[in-house]
Design a protein around this motif. Structure first.
Motif, short mmCIF file in Angstrom:
data_model
loop_
_atom_site.label_atom_id
_atom_site.label_comp_id
_atom_site.label_asym_id
_atom_site.label_seq_id
_atom_site.Cartn_x
_atom_site.Cartn_y
_atom_site.Cartn_z
N LEU A 317 0.86 -1.18 0.00
CA LEU A 317 0.00 0.00 0.00
C LEU A 317 0.89 1.23 0.00
O LEU A 317 1.91 1.29 0.68
CB LEU A 317 -0.90 0.00 1.24
N ILE A 318 0.49 2.20 -0.78
CA ILE A 318 1.26 3.43 -0.86
C ILE A 318 0.56 4.47 0.01
O ILE A 318 -0.63 4.66 -0.09
CB ILE A 318 1.34 3.92 -2.31
N HIS A 319 1.31 5.14 0.86
CA HIS A 319 0.71 6.16 1.70
C HIS A 319 1.68 7.31 1.85
O HIS A 319 2.81 7.28 1.35
CB HIS A 319 0.32 5.58 3.07
N TYR A 391 2.06 18.99 -0.51
CA TYR A 391 1.52 18.64 0.80
C TYR A 391 2.63 18.25 1.76
O TYR A 391 2.65 18.66 2.93
CB TYR A 391 0.52 17.50 0.64
N ARG A 392 3.59 17.46 1.29
CA ARG A 392 4.68 17.01 2.15
C ARG A 392 5.62 18.17 2.51
O ARG A 392 6.18 18.21 3.60
CB ARG A 392 5.47 15.90 1.45
N ARG A 393 5.79 19.10 1.57
CA ARG A 393 6.71 20.21 1.81
C ARG A 393 6.20 21.13 2.92
O ARG A 393 6.99 21.75 3.63
CB ARG A 393 6.91 21.00 0.52
N LYS A 394 4.89 21.19 3.08
CA LYS A 394 4.30 22.06 4.11
C LYS A 394 4.58 21.54 5.53
O LYS A 394 4.52 22.30 6.49
CB LYS A 394 2.79 22.18 3.90
N TRP A 460 8.01 6.46 -5.88
CA TRP A 460 8.95 7.55 -5.62
C TRP A 460 8.20 8.86 -5.42
O TRP A 460 8.48 9.64 -4.51
CB TRP A 460 9.94 7.65 -6.78
N LEU A 461 7.20 9.10 -6.28
CA LEU A 461 6.37 10.30 -6.10
C LEU A 461 5.64 10.26 -4.76
O LEU A 461 5.46 11.29 -4.11
CB LEU A 461 5.34 10.40 -7.24
N ALA A 462 5.23 9.05 -4.35
CA ALA A 462 4.46 8.90 -3.10
C ALA A 462 5.28 9.25 -1.87
O ALA A 462 4.72 9.57 -0.82
CB ALA A 462 3.92 7.48 -2.98
N LEU A 463 6.60 9.18 -2.00
CA LEU A 463 7.45 9.54 -0.86
C LEU A 463 7.35 11.02 -0.53
O LEU A 463 7.68 11.44 0.58
CB LEU A 463 8.91 9.18 -1.15
N GLY A 464 6.89 11.80 -1.50
CA GLY A 464 6.72 13.22 -1.25
C GLY A 464 8.00 14.00 -1.21
O GLY A 464 8.02 15.15 -0.76
#
Length: 582
Positions: A317-319, A391-394, A460-464
């Motif tokens: 699962l990707i989260h 979202y992750r950068r915030k 890789w994108l999912a890692l944010g």
């Protein structure tokens, strides 16, 4: 030709003209001096072959055949290249016979199909053609949830399998229903014990051309295909390639492998053909020796074809916190009989597996529904990857917005779709029909590798951690000239106005071209294993939990290369030197 025909006692005789399709008639069919001369001077008992409007024709209409018959002064025999794959070594066609109305049957002397170079995978091509020959009408596609004018992105031109009308006349042909019946009947072929001769076909691994000839947007063309309706298969022999007395198969040999010719005629008389190695179907000039070679070897022991390890596909699962992966588990040395039975069932191909296989390798002018789903889902995930990065950068504790949640949901779905292709490949390696396995394995192995790489990019994108700037096309970056989502490309592909070899690589090529790298072709210069193996490697992002295993590999490699050197307390030195800098 007339003299040979008469000296042989006027047998069933086939003549292939130089102008064997509309696109090669000069200046056109009606005014071609060559075709008119052939029609006027060739003895009426000689049959003339015709491929349609192109070498590989999307749709053959009744009107075009009536016009040709007037010029030739006899009904033609259709040499149908719909399932021919000798022009593209990354494509094999497992879709149903379509694009030819059953209204054609009274206007033809016969249909000769020129299918895939690989013998075993031609079951569906021949089976659905056999159904077509027994039908008298075409079933209309009935789309309940979508208007007749609008089709879903992931829907093929004959609709999805769910759109098949429940009640069809046994004399009405529907490509999708014919396909469903063929898949069910094909299942028994996978379970027949059959030995493979020689090695599996290997691709000539040349890079895909970075561009295709200029594609001009093509307006909507009226679909000459009268949509579906199918025949009752109780009246057709199903599990053999010789599915009706109207079908005759003449085995031909090419350097590209065993090819099959199937003649379908009103008089049920065998039509044979002899095809040399070719650049494209029916080309008169032999091609260079570029096609895969079939070399006859001694019978291969099935026990040498499989490794004892079994493969459990990664269905991580990707989260938002990253992507976790599940390692392959080795088979236990001792198992109870119930465990063995369960494992055997786990390795058995299902109807759903075969349906996926067909969708990945459908027809020259059409990708299957699940194939289109891979294209659409990856394109959406790549285009919207910036949502996760932002979202992750915030670094906020606020809950995910609906857009970010949708991205993770669809990424998880894509991961599950990727796992289904892995299961297909694994189960295929355990099928008893080794001949069928060897024909299909290189194609499935190839597309599985491409889809796994796409899935790794999604993870890789999912890692944010991907900078938003990396998701924007940089100045000077030269992407592939055309992808499935370029303006006009899809319409050009599906229209049949251009020969299918213009669009190299099929679905595998379309997926490759979606990767955001300039030299994407260089990533795929690899060769499938000589012998199919159940041991499959999955590409995924490097995780912090992998550090111990990677350092261990570094230490062992160092020890093998430098037997006399010891690291004593500096056990992490080699790993630090080899890994940390990357």
């Amino acid at each position: 030709s007339n003299e040979v025909y008469q000296s042989l006692g006027q047998p069933r005789f086939l003549f292939c003209p130089t102008e064997y399709c509309t696109s090669r008639a000069v200046p056109n069919v009606q005014n071609s001096e060559y075709l008119n001369t052939i029609g006027r001077t060739l003895m009426s008992g000689i049959d003339i072959m015709w491929t349609g409007s192109k070498v590989i024709t999307h749709t053959i209409t009744v009107e075009s055949i009536q016009e040709l018959s007037e010029v030739l002064r006899r009904p033609p025999v259709i040499w149908d290249n719909l399932h021919a794959n000798d022009y593209d070594q990354k494509r094999i066609f497992l879709g149903p016979y379509s694009g030819r109305s059953t209204d054609l049957i009274p206007h033809l002397r016969g249909v000769l199909t020129n299918p895939n170079c690989e013998y075993e995978p031609n079951f569906i091509a021949i089976h659905t053609l056999a159904q077509w020959t027994k039908c008298k009408t075409d079933a209309k596609c009935q789309l309940s949830s979508v208007s007749a004018d609008i089709k879903l992105e992931a829907e093929s031109e004959n609709g999805s399998i769910e759109d098949i009308p429940l009640h069809l006349s046994p004399t009405a042909y529907h490509p999708k229903k014919a396909l469903r019946i063929s898949i069910i009947d094909w299942m028994s072929e996978f379970n027949k014990s059959k030995t493979a001769y020689g090695g599996s076909n290997s691709f000539l691994h040349l890079p895909l051309a970075p561009t295709v000839p200029t594609v001009i947007p093509i307006p909507e063309v009226a679909n000459g295909l009268n949509e579906p309706k199918v025949v009752d298969m109780n009246s057709i022999a199903s599990t053999s390639l010789t599915t009706s007395e109207d079908i005759a198969i003449e085995k031909n040999s090419e350097t590209t492998g065993a090819n099959e010719s199937v003649a379908v005629e009103e008089s049920a008389i065998l039509i044979t053909k002899d095809v040399n190695q070719i650049l494209e179907p029916m080309d008169c000039n032999p091609s260079p020796n570029l096609s895969p070679k079939h070399v006859f070897d001694a019978q291969m022991d099935d026990s040498n074809l499989l490794k004892s390890e079994t493969f459990e596909s990664s269905t991580d699962l990707i989260h938002k916190n990253g992507a976790n992966s599940v390692d392959s588990q080795e088979e236990m040395q001792t198992e109870s009989s119930s465990e063995i039975d369960d494992e055997s069932r786990c390795h058995q191909l299902t109807v759903e597996d075969i349906a996926l296989l067909v969708d990945l390798f459908y027809l020259p002018f059409e990708h299957g529904g699940q194939g289109l789903q891979f294209l659409n889902e990856f394109h959406w995930l790549k285009a919207n990857g910036f949502l996760v990065s932002e979202y992750r950068r915030k670094r906020t504790t606020d809950p995910e917005g609906p857009e970010v949640s949708e991205w993770y949901t669809r990424a998880t779905k894509f991961d599950e779709m990727t796992a289904s292709v892995g299961r297909l490949l694994t189960r295929l390696t355990f099928c008893k029909n080794r001949s069928l396995l060897y024909d299909l394995y290189p194609y499935v192995w190839d597309i599985k590798g491409v889809i796994s790489l796409l899935n790794s990019y999604v993870k890789w994108l999912a890692l944010g951690r991907v900078p938003t700037s990396a998701l924007i096309q940089p100045i000077g970056f030269i992407p592939p000239a055309f992808t499935w989502f370029s303006k006009g490309y899809r319409d050009a592909f599906q229209s049949g106005e251009q020969e299918p070899w213009v669009f190299r690589g099929g679905l595998t090529g379309e997926l490759q071209r979606l990767l955001p790298v300039e030299t994407v072709s260089d990533l795929f210069l690899y060769k499938a294993p000589e012998s199919p193996s159940s041991q499959i490697y999955t590409i995924r992002p490097y995780l912090q939990s992998d550090e111990t295993s990677v350092y261990d590999v570094c230490r062992k490699t160092f020890a093998l290369e430098r037997e006399n050197m010891t690291l004593e307390d500096m056990t992490d030195f080699v790993g630090d030197k080899s890994v940390v800098r990357h």
